[in-house]
Design a protein around this motif. Structure first.
Motif, PDB file in Angstrom:
ATOM      1  N   TYR A 291       0.796  -1.091   0.109  1.00 27.65           N
ATOM      2  CA  TYR A 291      -0.028   0.058   0.117  1.00 27.65           C
ATOM      3  C   TYR A 291       0.858   1.319  -0.136  1.00 27.65           C
ATOM      4  O   TYR A 291       0.727   2.135   0.886  1.00 27.65           O
ATOM      5  CB  TYR A 291      -1.027  -0.187   1.081  1.00 27.65           C
TER       6      TYR A 291
ATOM      7  N   PHE B 225      -5.499  -0.927  -5.596  1.00 26.52           N
ATOM      8  CA  PHE B 225      -6.430  -1.555  -4.491  1.00 26.52           C
ATOM      9  C   PHE B 225      -8.012  -1.133  -4.526  1.00 26.52           C
ATOM     10  O   PHE B 225      -8.892  -1.946  -4.958  1.00 26.52           O
ATOM     11  CB  PHE B 225      -6.029  -1.672  -3.168  1.00 26.52           C
TER      12      PHE B 225
ATOM     13  N   ILE C  78      -8.984  -2.803  -7.686  1.00 32.93           N
ATOM     14  CA  ILE C  78      -9.424  -4.014  -7.597  1.00 32.93           C
ATOM     15  C   ILE C  78     -10.875  -4.210  -7.000  1.00 32.93           C
ATOM     16  O   ILE C  78     -11.690  -5.152  -7.553  1.00 32.93           O
ATOM     17  CB  ILE C  78      -8.505  -4.745  -6.445  1.00 32.93           C
TER      18      ILE C  78
ATOM     19  N   TYR D  71     -14.050  -9.416  -8.610  1.00 35.66           N
ATOM     20  CA  TYR D  71     -13.565  -9.389  -6.874  1.00 35.66           C
ATOM     21  C   TYR D  71     -14.891  -9.014  -6.372  1.00 35.66           C
ATOM     22  O   TYR D  71     -15.449  -7.836  -6.390  1.00 35.66           O
ATOM     23  CB  TYR D  71     -12.804  -8.245  -6.924  1.00 35.66           C
TER      24      TYR D  71
ATOM     25  N   GLY E  42     -14.347  -5.624   5.424  1.00 36.15           N
ATOM     26  CA  GLY E  42     -13.379  -5.709   4.183  1.00 36.15           C
ATOM     27  C   GLY E  42     -12.647  -6.892   4.432  1.00 36.15           C
ATOM     28  O   GLY E  42     -11.837  -7.311   3.160  1.00 36.15           O
ATOM     29  N   SER E  43     -12.960  -7.864   5.218  1.00 31.04           N
ATOM     30  CA  SER E  43     -12.342  -9.140   5.330  1.00 31.04           C
ATOM     31  C   SER E  43     -10.709  -9.207   5.381  1.00 31.04           C
ATOM     32  O   SER E  43     -10.032  -9.978   5.153  1.00 31.04           O
ATOM     33  CB  SER E  43     -12.566  -9.986   4.156  1.00 31.04           C
ATOM     34  N   THR E  44     -10.306  -7.864   5.912  1.00 33.08           N
ATOM     35  CA  THR E  44      -8.930  -7.586   6.390  1.00 33.08           C
ATOM     36  C   THR E  44      -8.411  -8.794   7.335  1.00 33.08           C
ATOM     37  O   THR E  44      -7.148  -9.328   7.217  1.00 33.08           O
ATOM     38  CB  THR E  44      -8.388  -6.133   6.826  1.00 33.08           C
TER      39      THR E  44
ATOM     40  N   ASN F 160      -6.327 -11.606   5.738  1.00 32.46           N
ATOM     41  CA  ASN F 160      -4.869 -11.416   5.479  1.00 32.46           C
ATOM     42  C   ASN F 160      -4.011 -11.810   6.673  1.00 32.46           C
ATOM     43  O   ASN F 160      -2.644 -11.765   6.554  1.00 32.46           O
ATOM     44  CB  ASN F 160      -4.668 -10.051   4.876  1.00 32.46           C
TER      45      ASN F 160
ATOM     46  N   TYR G 104      -8.652 -13.244  -7.685  1.00 33.80           N
ATOM     47  CA  TYR G 104      -7.278 -12.912  -7.579  1.00 33.80           C
ATOM     48  C   TYR G 104      -6.481 -13.073  -8.846  1.00 33.80           C
ATOM     49  O   TYR G 104      -5.048 -12.765  -8.969  1.00 33.80           O
ATOM     50  CB  TYR G 104      -6.846 -13.757  -6.422  1.00 33.80           C
TER      51      TYR G 104
ATOM     52  N   THR H  94      -4.666  -7.070 -10.503  1.00 36.76           N
ATOM     53  CA  THR H  94      -4.226  -7.783  -9.109  1.00 36.76           C
ATOM     54  C   THR H  94      -2.931  -8.192  -9.717  1.00 36.76           C
ATOM     55  O   THR H  94      -1.976  -7.893  -8.836  1.00 36.76           O
ATOM     56  CB  THR H  94      -4.986  -8.921  -8.970  1.00 36.76           C
TER      57      THR H  94
ATOM     58  N   PHE I 228      -0.872  -4.925  -8.965  1.00 34.87           N
ATOM     59  CA  PHE I 228      -0.830  -4.565  -7.651  1.00 34.87           C
ATOM     60  C   PHE I 228       0.205  -5.626  -6.861  1.00 34.87           C
ATOM     61  O   PHE I 228       0.822  -5.257  -6.047  1.00 34.87           O
ATOM     62  CB  PHE I 228      -2.151  -4.866  -6.970  1.00 34.87           C
TER      63      PHE I 228
ATOM     64  N   MET J 193      -0.793 -15.461  -2.688  1.00 33.37           N
ATOM     65  CA  MET J 193      -0.185 -14.758  -3.846  1.00 33.37           C
ATOM     66  C   MET J 193       1.326 -14.764  -3.747  1.00 33.37           C
ATOM     67  O   MET J 193       1.869 -14.674  -2.674  1.00 33.37           O
ATOM     68  CB  MET J 193      -0.456 -13.393  -3.808  1.00 33.37           C
TER      69      MET J 193
ATOM     70  N   GLU K 276       1.324 -12.511   0.055  1.00 31.43           N
ATOM     71  CA  GLU K 276      -0.115 -12.571   0.896  1.00 31.43           C
ATOM     72  C   GLU K 276      -0.781 -14.068   1.048  1.00 31.43           C
ATOM     73  O   GLU K 276      -0.682 -14.859  -0.003  1.00 31.43           O
ATOM     74  CB  GLU K 276      -0.793 -11.584  -0.139  1.00 31.43           C
TER      75      GLU K 276
ATOM     76  N   SER L 138      -4.753 -14.865   1.791  1.00 33.57           N
ATOM     77  CA  SER L 138      -6.025 -14.361   2.024  1.00 33.57           C
ATOM     78  C   SER L 138      -7.022 -15.744   2.601  1.00 33.57           C
ATOM     79  O   SER L 138      -7.602 -16.360   1.666  1.00 33.57           O
ATOM     80  CB  SER L 138      -6.537 -13.682   0.735  1.00 33.57           C
TER      81      SER L 138
HETATM   82  C1  AVI Z   1      -7.041  -6.235   1.869  1.00 33.16           C
HETATM   83  N1  AVI Z   1      -7.591  -7.669   1.644  1.00 33.16           N
HETATM   84  C2  AVI Z   1      -8.770  -8.100   2.206  1.00 33.16           C
HETATM   85  C3  AVI Z   1      -7.595  -8.150   0.076  1.00 33.16           C
HETATM   86  C4  AVI Z   1      -8.169  -9.611   0.184  1.00 33.16           C
HETATM   87  O1  AVI Z   1      -8.862  -9.802  -0.800  1.00 33.16           O
HETATM   88  O2  AVI Z   1      -7.205 -10.293   0.704  1.00 33.16           O
HETATM   89  C5  AVI Z   1      -6.209  -7.945  -0.615  1.00 33.16           C
HETATM   90  C6  AVI Z   1      -6.307  -8.216  -2.059  1.00 33.16           C
HETATM   91  N2  AVI Z   1      -5.112  -8.940  -2.565  1.00 33.16           N
HETATM   92  C7  AVI Z   1      -5.379  -9.104  -3.685  1.00 33.16           C
HETATM   93  N3  AVI Z   1      -6.717  -8.893  -4.004  1.00 33.16           N
HETATM   94  C8  AVI Z   1      -7.044  -8.307  -3.054  1.00 33.16           C
END
Ligand code: AVI
Length: 322
Positions: free
Chosen positions: A41, A49, A52, A58, A162-164, A167, A207, A214, A217, A253, A282, A284
């Motif tokens: 970020y 993002f 996205i 998405y 946001g379902s953060t 992550n 994704y 993506t 990103f 990812m 990442e 998720s």
């Molecule tokens: C911020 N987070 C919830 C997103 C996710 O879906 O895990 C980050 C993301 N990475 C790729 N696309 C979105």
């Protein structure tokens, strides 16, 4: 509206950047290379993002917003009135706007590290909702929150959309839940957005969007690393890899090296990449309502109510003290 800048903010600017560099070096020099997703970020990464979240593949953002709009009345009656609503990592404070009209908390405390942006958004929100005391705090999510004196005795509800949470690795998610339980106390709660397990093809597509946003990103994290470490990792030598790992119920990812090559990271160290070697960027995690509520029980939180869309893509869940 009162605004509180985190008291540690200025003092830590310098040591913070050293710590970030150290963290990046550690990840890139590890046997299994990784970069923490918080490095996605920078300014460009945040813009990507935003894109996205509007992609056709998405589904999480639009599904969660639809749930908040559709069920705002029910959500408000389950949570109750006159709460202090606290939102860690509030960003542009968009999603809370869908629940404020029905929930009518006494006070809303958005927390984010991007001070200027946060205060700008909080000011706009204050104009829109003059009856709610909005008290923006520029700090990280773990900061101790000073509740304004007038609301010290109100119940506290954490809002984490946001379902953060996905992550975080399960142990980190549990730590977040425990921290939320501590802040909410005996009479408060946690309203949280949790993405659900579903068909692998839907997840893989979300994704690996067709426009390649993506991928941009993911790859942009290397440009951010180049700026932070003042090095020259060749972004073109990497490709975006994302897939749903069914065994661990998580999207993974990675950035995969196209060829064997070497990069100079700083004056002292070089890093080697083998062909097809990956840097993990990442996870998720995807949950069921049951699997997430079981994790929450470990944090002494019990599921009070939840709302899911008709296709069972996404959930909004409300927890109170066990
Ligand atoms: C911020 N987070 C919830 C997103 C996710 O879906 O895990 C980050 C993301 N990475 C790729 N696309 C979105």
């Amino acid at each position: 509206m009162s605004q509180a800048i985190g008291s540690t903010a200025l003092k830590t600017v310098f040591d913070e950047s050293d710590l970030l560099k150290q963290e990046l070096l550690e990840g890139l020099l590890a046997d299994d290379k990784y970069i923490n997703p918080k490095f996605f970020y920078d300014e460009y990464g945040s813009q990507l993002f935003e894109k996205i979240m509007r992609l056709p593949e998405y589904y999480p953002t639009r599904t969660e917003i639809a749930l908040l709009i559709k069920y705002q009345g029910e959500i408000a009656s389950v949570i109750g009135k006159d709460k202090v609503l606290i939102e860690p990592g509030a960003g542009n404070c968009e999603k809370v706007q869908y629940i404020l009209p029905a929930l009518k908390p006494s006070c809303y405390i958005p927390i984010d590290i991007s001070a200027d942006f946060l205060f700008e958004c909080a000011n706009k929100l204050q104009t829109k909702f003059p009856d709610i005391d909005i008290h923006a705090v520029a700090d990280d999510m773990k900061a101790r929150i000073d509740i304004p004196e007038a609301f010290k005795n109100n119940d506290k509800v954490i809002f984490y959309p946001g379902s953060t949470i996905g992550n975080y690795k399960p142990d980190e998610a549990l730590e977040f839940l425990k921290h939320s339980r501590e802040v909410a106390g005996e009479d408060g709660g946690l309203l949280i957005g949790v993405d659900l397990q579903k068909d692998k093809t839907i997840l893989d597509a979300a994704y690996n969007d067709k426009q390649g946003i993506t991928a941009l990103f993911n790859l942009n994290v290397l440009s951010h690393v180049n700026k932070l470490l003042d090095c020259d990792i060749n972004v073109d030598l990497f490709e975006h890899v994302a897939f749903y790992n069914e065994k661990h119920c998580r999207i993974e990812m990675h950035l995969q090296s196209r060829t064997e090559h070497q990069c100079q990271l700083d004056n002292t160290c070089k890093v080697n990449f083998n062909e097809a070697e990956r840097i993990h960027t990442e996870y998720s995690y995807k949950y069921t309502v049951e699997s997430f509520s079981e994790l929450a029980i470990e944090a002494n939180l019990k599921l009070e109510n939840y709302w899911i869309d008709e296709e069972a893509l996404f959930s909004v869940q409300y927890y109170t003290a066990l």
